[in-house]
Scaffold this motif. Structure first.
Motif, PDB file in Angstrom:
ATOM      1  N   GLN A  21       0.798  -1.222   0.000  1.00  0.00           N
ATOM      2  CA  GLN A  21       0.000   0.000   0.000  1.00  0.00           C
ATOM      3  C   GLN A  21       0.834   1.277   0.000  1.00  0.00           C
ATOM      4  O   GLN A  21       0.291   2.367  -0.116  1.00  0.00           O
ATOM      5  CB  GLN A  21      -0.951  -0.002   1.197  1.00  0.00           C
ATOM      6  N   SER A  22       2.142   1.156   0.098  1.00  0.00           N
ATOM      7  CA  SER A  22       2.983   2.347   0.110  1.00  0.00           C
ATOM      8  C   SER A  22       3.504   2.713  -1.283  1.00  0.00           C
ATOM      9  O   SER A  22       4.153   3.747  -1.437  1.00  0.00           O
ATOM     10  CB  SER A  22       4.167   2.148   1.060  1.00  0.00           C
ATOM     11  N   LYS A  27      -1.341   4.317  -4.006  1.00  0.00           N
ATOM     12  CA  LYS A  27      -1.797   5.550  -3.363  1.00  0.00           C
ATOM     13  C   LYS A  27      -2.592   6.422  -4.324  1.00  0.00           C
ATOM     14  O   LYS A  27      -3.596   7.017  -3.953  1.00  0.00           O
ATOM     15  CB  LYS A  27      -0.599   6.346  -2.832  1.00  0.00           C
ATOM     16  N   LYS A  31      -6.572   8.388  -4.416  1.00  0.00           N
ATOM     17  CA  LYS A  31      -6.724   9.846  -4.471  1.00  0.00           C
ATOM     18  C   LYS A  31      -7.673  10.309  -5.575  1.00  0.00           C
ATOM     19  O   LYS A  31      -8.257  11.374  -5.475  1.00  0.00           O
ATOM     20  CB  LYS A  31      -5.362  10.504  -4.700  1.00  0.00           C
TER      21      LYS A  31
END
Length: 161
Positions: A21-22, A27, A31
């Motif tokens: 998830q990083s 990400k 958004k």
């Protein structure tokens, strides 16, 4: 003593559980306002007649990936089937080892949404990229002179001093 194996994600686990998830693409998918595309593009489809269309998030996601990675329609469809992060970005919950659509479907989708639809997708990508920006550098032009042609004259070997 026999220990139970700890639970590890399997190939058929949910992508959100399986992926890191990083990473930037993960990400970025969280958004983007995907609902905006559904609201604007849904009226372009017939709701009760014809062949079911591909999901709007899938098609918009493929177009965004195409431009992010500088790929052709054929390449983005091919790489989508190999890349779990591309699939998560396009809204899939499980990994699917086949192409999401024919490359010609992207052409038809671009024709359907028109120039205003493409503009909307690019506006959203700009909004997401400028979200964390500060206004300090907006008045500054960054110039990279590495690729700029230089006016260099080399000595001619035939000339004698």
């Amino acid at each position: 003593m026999i220990t139970k194996p700890h639970s590890t994600p399997s190939f058929f686990s949910s992508l959100s559980y399986m992926l890191n998830q990083s990473l930037p693409l993960y990400k970025l998918s969280d958004k983007i306002d995907w609902a905006k595309f559904d609201i604007v593009f849904s009226p372009l489809y017939c709701q009760n007649n014809g062949r079911p269309a591909k999901p709007i998030r899938l098609m918009c996601g493929l177009l965004i990936l195409k431009h992010l990675r500088n790929l052709s329609d054929e390449s983005v469809a091919e790489q989508w089937s190999e890349n779990a992060y591309y699939q998560y970005f396009c809204g899939m919950q499980e990994f699917i080892p086949s192409a999401p659509c024919a490359s010609s479907d992207l052409v038809h989708f671009r024709k359907r949404i028109g120039a205003k639809g493409i503009e909307l997708i690019f506006q959203e990508s700009i909004r997401v990229n400028n979200e964390d920006d500060d206004d300090k550098h907006h008045n500054v032009a960054f110039i990279d002179s590495i690729v700029q042609e230089k006016n260099i004259t080399y000595p001619d070997r035939c000339q004698v001093a």
